[in-house]
Design a protein around this motif. Structure first.
Motif, PDB file in Angstrom:
ATOM      1  N   LYS A   1       0.821  -1.221   0.000  1.00 51.37           N
ATOM      2  CA  LYS A   1       0.000   0.000   0.000  1.00 51.37           C
ATOM      3  C   LYS A   1       0.847   1.259   0.000  1.00 51.37           C
ATOM      4  CE  LYS A   1      -4.186  -1.962   2.036  1.00 51.37           C
ATOM      5  NZ  LYS A   1      -5.162  -1.908   3.148  1.00 51.37           N
ATOM      6  N   LEU A   2       1.949   1.279   0.732  1.00 48.73           N
ATOM      7  CA  LEU A   2       2.793   2.461   0.761  1.00 48.73           C
ATOM      8  C   LEU A   2       3.370   2.752  -0.618  1.00 48.73           C
ATOM      9  CD1 LEU A   2       4.188   4.748   2.245  1.00 48.73           C
ATOM     10  CD2 LEU A   2       5.989   3.140   2.906  1.00 48.73           C
ATOM     11  N   LEU A   3       3.831   1.683  -1.307  1.00 49.14           N
ATOM     12  CA  LEU A   3       4.354   1.882  -2.654  1.00 49.14           C
ATOM     13  C   LEU A   3       3.256   2.385  -3.585  1.00 49.14           C
ATOM     14  CD1 LEU A   3       6.692  -1.212  -3.151  1.00 49.14           C
ATOM     15  CD2 LEU A   3       7.310   1.115  -2.505  1.00 49.14           C
ATOM     16  N   GLY A   4       2.026   1.874  -3.399  1.00 49.22           N
ATOM     17  CA  GLY A   4       0.915   2.355  -4.209  1.00 49.22           C
ATOM     18  C   GLY A   4       0.639   3.834  -3.986  1.00 49.22           C
ATOM     19  N   ILE A   5       0.704   4.273  -2.741  1.00 51.53           N
ATOM     20  CA  ILE A   5       0.479   5.687  -2.426  1.00 51.53           C
ATOM     21  C   ILE A   5       1.547   6.551  -3.086  1.00 51.53           C
ATOM     22  CG2 ILE A   5       0.516   7.375  -0.550  1.00 51.53           C
ATOM     23  CD1 ILE A   5      -0.798   5.194   1.208  1.00 51.53           C
ATOM     24  N   ILE A   6       2.811   6.097  -3.035  1.00 57.27           N
ATOM     25  CA  ILE A   6       3.889   6.865  -3.683  1.00 57.27           C
ATOM     26  C   ILE A   6       3.643   6.947  -5.181  1.00 57.27           C
ATOM     27  CG2 ILE A   6       6.360   6.867  -4.213  1.00 57.27           C
ATOM     28  CD1 ILE A   6       6.822   5.575  -1.472  1.00 57.27           C
ATOM     29  N   GLY A   7       3.210   5.821  -5.780  1.00 55.97           N
ATOM     30  CA  GLY A   7       2.924   5.828  -7.209  1.00 55.97           C
ATOM     31  C   GLY A   7       1.814   6.802  -7.570  1.00 55.97           C
ATOM     32  N   LYS A   8       0.781   6.881  -6.762  1.00 54.46           N
ATOM     33  CA  LYS A   8      -0.318   7.813  -7.026  1.00 54.46           C
ATOM     34  C   LYS A   8       0.121   9.264  -6.812  1.00 54.46           C
ATOM     35  CE  LYS A   8      -3.498   5.092  -8.441  1.00 54.46           C
ATOM     36  NZ  LYS A   8      -4.013   5.208  -9.828  1.00 54.46           N
ATOM     37  N   LEU A   9       1.000   9.496  -5.843  1.00 50.13           N
ATOM     38  CA  LEU A   9       1.563  10.846  -5.667  1.00 50.13           C
ATOM     39  C   LEU A   9       2.345  11.260  -6.906  1.00 50.13           C
ATOM     40  CD1 LEU A   9       2.828  10.791  -1.955  1.00 50.13           C
ATOM     41  CD2 LEU A   9       0.982  12.210  -2.898  1.00 50.13           C
TER      42      LEU A   9
ATOM     43  N   TRP B   1       1.602  14.561  -9.022  1.00 53.07           N
ATOM     44  CA  TRP B   1       2.628  15.605  -8.905  1.00 53.07           C
ATOM     45  C   TRP B   1       3.420  15.771 -10.205  1.00 53.07           C
ATOM     46  CZ3 TRP B   1       4.130  19.607  -6.197  1.00 53.07           C
ATOM     47  CH2 TRP B   1       5.469  20.009  -6.173  1.00 53.07           C
ATOM     48  N   CYS B   2       3.698  14.652 -10.873  1.00 49.13           N
ATOM     49  CA  CYS B   2       4.584  14.712 -12.032  1.00 49.13           C
ATOM     50  C   CYS B   2       3.847  14.922 -13.353  1.00 49.13           C
ATOM     51  CB  CYS B   2       5.415  13.435 -12.130  1.00 49.13           C
ATOM     52  SG  CYS B   2       6.409  13.082 -10.657  1.00 49.13           S
ATOM     53  N   GLY B   3       2.626  14.367 -13.451  1.00 52.11           N
ATOM     54  CA  GLY B   3       1.930  14.455 -14.735  1.00 52.11           C
ATOM     55  C   GLY B   3       2.689  13.685 -15.808  1.00 52.11           C
ATOM     56  N   ASP B   4       2.361  13.968 -17.055  1.00 52.30           N
ATOM     57  CA  ASP B   4       3.004  13.257 -18.164  1.00 52.30           C
ATOM     58  C   ASP B   4       4.361  13.846 -18.530  1.00 52.30           C
ATOM     59  OD1 ASP B   4       0.851  11.556 -18.358  1.00 52.30           O
ATOM     60  OD2 ASP B   4      -0.200  12.839 -19.797  1.00 52.30           O
ATOM     61  N   GLY B   5       4.550  15.134 -18.278  1.00 50.73           N
ATOM     62  CA  GLY B   5       5.781  15.788 -18.711  1.00 50.73           C
ATOM     63  C   GLY B   5       6.731  16.122 -17.588  1.00 50.73           C
ATOM     64  N   GLY B   6       6.517  15.576 -16.407  1.00 53.50           N
ATOM     65  CA  GLY B   6       7.370  15.906 -15.282  1.00 53.50           C
ATOM     66  C   GLY B   6       6.924  17.190 -14.605  1.00 53.50           C
ATOM     67  N   ASN B   7       7.688  17.674 -13.640  1.00 53.66           N
ATOM     68  CA  ASN B   7       7.352  18.872 -12.881  1.00 53.66           C
ATOM     69  C   ASN B   7       8.658  19.629 -12.610  1.00 53.66           C
ATOM     70  OD1 ASN B   7       6.627  20.796 -10.950  1.00 53.66           O
ATOM     71  ND2 ASN B   7       5.060  19.452 -10.066  1.00 53.66           N
ATOM     72  N   PRO B   8       8.802  20.860 -13.172  1.00 54.96           N
ATOM     73  CA  PRO B   8      10.064  21.591 -12.996  1.00 54.96           C
ATOM     74  C   PRO B   8      10.363  21.949 -11.547  1.00 54.96           C
ATOM     75  CG  PRO B   8       8.383  22.972 -14.009  1.00 54.96           C
ATOM     76  CD  PRO B   8       7.842  21.599 -14.003  1.00 54.96           C
ATOM     77  N   VAL B   9       9.338  22.000 -10.706  1.00 58.35           N
ATOM     78  CA  VAL B   9       9.544  22.329  -9.292  1.00 58.35           C
ATOM     79  C   VAL B   9      10.072  21.127  -8.509  1.00 58.35           C
ATOM     80  CG1 VAL B   9       8.397  23.260  -7.215  1.00 58.35           C
ATOM     81  CG2 VAL B   9       7.660  24.003  -9.483  1.00 58.35           C
TER      82      VAL B   9
ATOM     83  N   GLY C   1      13.236  10.296 -11.707  1.00 61.83           N
ATOM     84  CA  GLY C   1      13.592   9.030 -12.344  1.00 61.83           C
ATOM     85  C   GLY C   1      12.979   8.838 -13.710  1.00 61.83           C
ATOM     86  N   GLY C   2      12.167   9.819 -14.162  1.00 64.94           N
ATOM     87  CA  GLY C   2      11.537   9.701 -15.474  1.00 64.94           C
ATOM     88  C   GLY C   2      10.470   8.607 -15.487  1.00 64.94           C
ATOM     89  N   PRO C   3      10.004   8.249 -16.672  1.00 58.44           N
ATOM     90  CA  PRO C   3       8.950   7.221 -16.778  1.00 58.44           C
ATOM     91  C   PRO C   3       9.357   5.886 -16.147  1.00 58.44           C
ATOM     92  CG  PRO C   3       9.199   8.394 -18.858  1.00 58.44           C
ATOM     93  CD  PRO C   3      10.330   8.846 -17.977  1.00 58.44           C
ATOM     94  N   GLU C   4      10.647   5.526 -16.251  1.00 56.69           N
ATOM     95  CA  GLU C   4      11.068   4.246 -15.683  1.00 56.69           C
ATOM     96  C   GLU C   4      11.044   4.253 -14.161  1.00 56.69           C
ATOM     97  OE1 GLU C   4      14.067   2.004 -18.685  1.00 56.69           O
ATOM     98  OE2 GLU C   4      14.934   3.706 -17.610  1.00 56.69           O
ATOM     99  N   GLY C   5      11.108   5.435 -13.557  1.00 55.76           N
ATOM    100  CA  GLY C   5      11.119   5.540 -12.104  1.00 55.76           C
ATOM    101  C   GLY C   5       9.749   5.715 -11.487  1.00 55.76           C
TER     102      GLY C   5
END
Length: 546
Positions: free
Chosen positions: A229-237, A241-249, A259-263
């Protein structure tokens, strides 16, 4: 006369040396058939299998070395024993996602609705290792010899035989859902030699002892995933937060996107592959037996088979997939990520491959068996045995690595306190089960055999896993003995073993628990899992004087 006696003894010693050498070579080179079980007495004897392994009070010839060494004292003259058998194995598991399934926001497990299989078999050749081929069935041969001087109360012998065998292989289909809990698993104990002696105390009482000198091997190869569940929560965050193109902040925050899409964390993706290969090349134990036959119609047998705690040594290899490696890289490329990583015990990096040496102490449990033989009429014989094996000694499997495993360091937040160890609570228990055999003497030369053995599992329901897939099973068997002449016997046996299990979601914390701190190891967290095991066996042996 003295010269004749000397020549006879010389020829006899030469036969013994040749026999012992042949047994040793066979023990080193034989291909061993496989079986998935906590499996005392399985695949050991054609005769015993055809009688539901209820032979303690009527031990079968040279195979008495295992089942009751006292029975060796009934074998007269010099004899050789040859055994060939074939076994097929099929294990299955079905996966179902119950209502309200949720792993930290992820609600669709790709294994939902799938079925594992087919199962293939492996073997482990002492001195060589496990060959790369996969077999739909496996064949094996064993060999034994006994020696008795006419009129002597002593009979000596040795036998090469499998004491315990466990094997599953789910590598044929690369998408087999069972690959996450034992892609390839082998645990094998083979008695290379088993010097034994039986002694006839009187016409009704015999005793015996044997010392199996065994090679034990364990191989574990499994894909690993951590539907936590913790890993799932991180994945949903990450998704928010990142969206499809990442987040410059993100570089000024915790590096969830670095880590990009692979991360991107997905609790249902493969994390790594683990491969372990260990052996204990020489591990002796002791068997003690008593056989009391006060009447033609009644006999009592008792055997104690000693256990051991064999120290296994070998090699391991962790091969980490990009997901966790890239995730950690992203955290350390940000401003606040290194602080969060240090607080949670994250490693600074995870290598793609980490390998070295591994050790583990693996018990081979002691076993007791008591049997009775009854002959209500001349041509009918009933055998009944009670079995007890001290599997409770094996309450956990702990692999001790020669270094801290970086991938396990990443799991400190999930409760892994020592990343140089991987420990799984097996929770085996000691149980009693029964075996029943029936012999019908059809003619002077032909005896028919039937067996039934309801085998109660040593694995409790809350510890069931696909690596040790053996629920309660039932063994059905038939066979016959044919006396070719006074010096030659042939035995044929066939058996069928079946068992099924049903593990509803969260019922086994070696399989499908979904709590925060049940990551190691529950690869099907929150899933309903059901399945079973089927084993077919046929064997042939013959014994003759030489």
């Amino acid at each position: 006369m003295d010269h004749t006696f000397t020549r006879r003894n010389t020829r006899r010693r030469a036969r013994i040396r040749r026999a012992m050498a042949a047994a040793s070579l066979l023990g080193v080179g034989m291909p061993l058939a496989t079986h998935a079980a906590v499996n005392e007495n399985l695949l050991t004897s054609v005769t015993a299998m055809s009688l539901g392994n209820a032979v303690t009070a009527d031990p079968p010839g040279i195979e008495s070395i295992h089942f009751n060494p006292a029975g060796l004292a009934r074998v007269k003259g010099d004899r050789e024993f040859h055994n060939i058998f074939l076994a097929t194995l099929n294990t299955t598991a079905k996966f179902h996602q119950p209502d309200n399934f949720d792993i930290g926001g992820f609600k669709n497990d790709p294994v939902n609705g799938t079925t594992g299989g087919p199962t293939r078999l492996n073997l482990y050749v002492p001195g060589y290792g496990m060959p790369g081929w996969r077999l739909p069935a496996a064949a094996a041969a064993t060999l034994g010899f006994s020696f008795n001087n006419e009129g002597s109360p002593f009979t000596f012998g040795t036998l090469t035989y499998p004491q315990s065998v466990f094997s599953v292989d789910h590598t044929k289909d690369p998408n087999d859902p069972m690959r996450f809990d034992g892609k390839r698993m082998m645990m094998q104990r083979l008695a290379l030699l088993s010097p034994a002696v039986g002694y006839q105390v009187s016409d009704t009482l015999r005793v015996g002892v044997s010392v199996p000198i065994s090679h034990q091997a364990m191989v574990i190869n499994t894909d690993m995933r951590l539907p936590n569940k913790l890993l799932g929560i991180i994945g949903k965050l990450q998704e928010g937060w990142c969206g499809d193109g990442g987040n410059p902040v993100d570089t000024l925050a915790f590096g969830l996107c670095g880590g990009g899409p692979e991360g991107r964390i997905n609790p249902f993706k493969r994390v790594a592959n683990l491969n372990v290969d260990m052996t204990a090349p020489i591990d002796p134990t002791i068997n003690l037996g008593v056989l009391w036959e006060p009447k033609d119609w009644f006999a009592l047998g008792v055997v104690y088979q000693g256990g051991s705690k064999a120290v296994h040594t070998g090699t391991y290899e962790f091969r980490a997939d990009p997901m966790m490696r890239k995730f950690v890289e992203g955290m350390y490329a940000s401003l606040l990520g290194p602080i969060a990583a240090a607080v949670t015990g994250m490693p600074t990096s995870i290598p793609e491959v980490q390998k070295g040496n591994v050790t583990a102490t693996i018990p081979f449990p002691a076993h007791w068996q008591v049997g009775f033989k009854f002959k209500p009429v001349k041509r009918v014989q009933f055998n009944v045995d009670a079995n007890y094996t001290k599997w409770s000694e094996w309450d956990a499997l702990t692999l001790q690595f020669d270094q801290s495993i970086k991938l396990l360091e990443a799991g400190r937040i999930l409760g892994i306190t020592d990343p140089s160890k991987l420990s799984i609570n097996t929770g085996f228990r000691s149980v009693v089960h029964w075996g029943f055999g029936l012999q019908l003497q059809a003619t002077k030369k032909l005896t028919l055999r039937f067996g039934y053995e309801p085998r109660k599992s040593s694995i409790p329901a809350d510890k069931m896993s696909l690596m040790t897939l053996l629920p309660d099973t039932k063994l059905y068997s038939v066979g016959f003995n044919l006396k070719i002449d006074r010096d030659t016997d042939i035995n044929v046996g066939a058996s069928y073993l079946k068992g099924d299990f049903d593990a509803p979601a969260r019922s086994s914390c070696n399989l499908n628990c979904d709590k925060f701190f049940n990551a190691i190891y529950n690869p099907y967290a929150g899933m309903d899992v059901s399945g079973g095991i089927r084993v077919k066996y046929i064997g042939f042996n013959f014994t003759k004087r030489f």
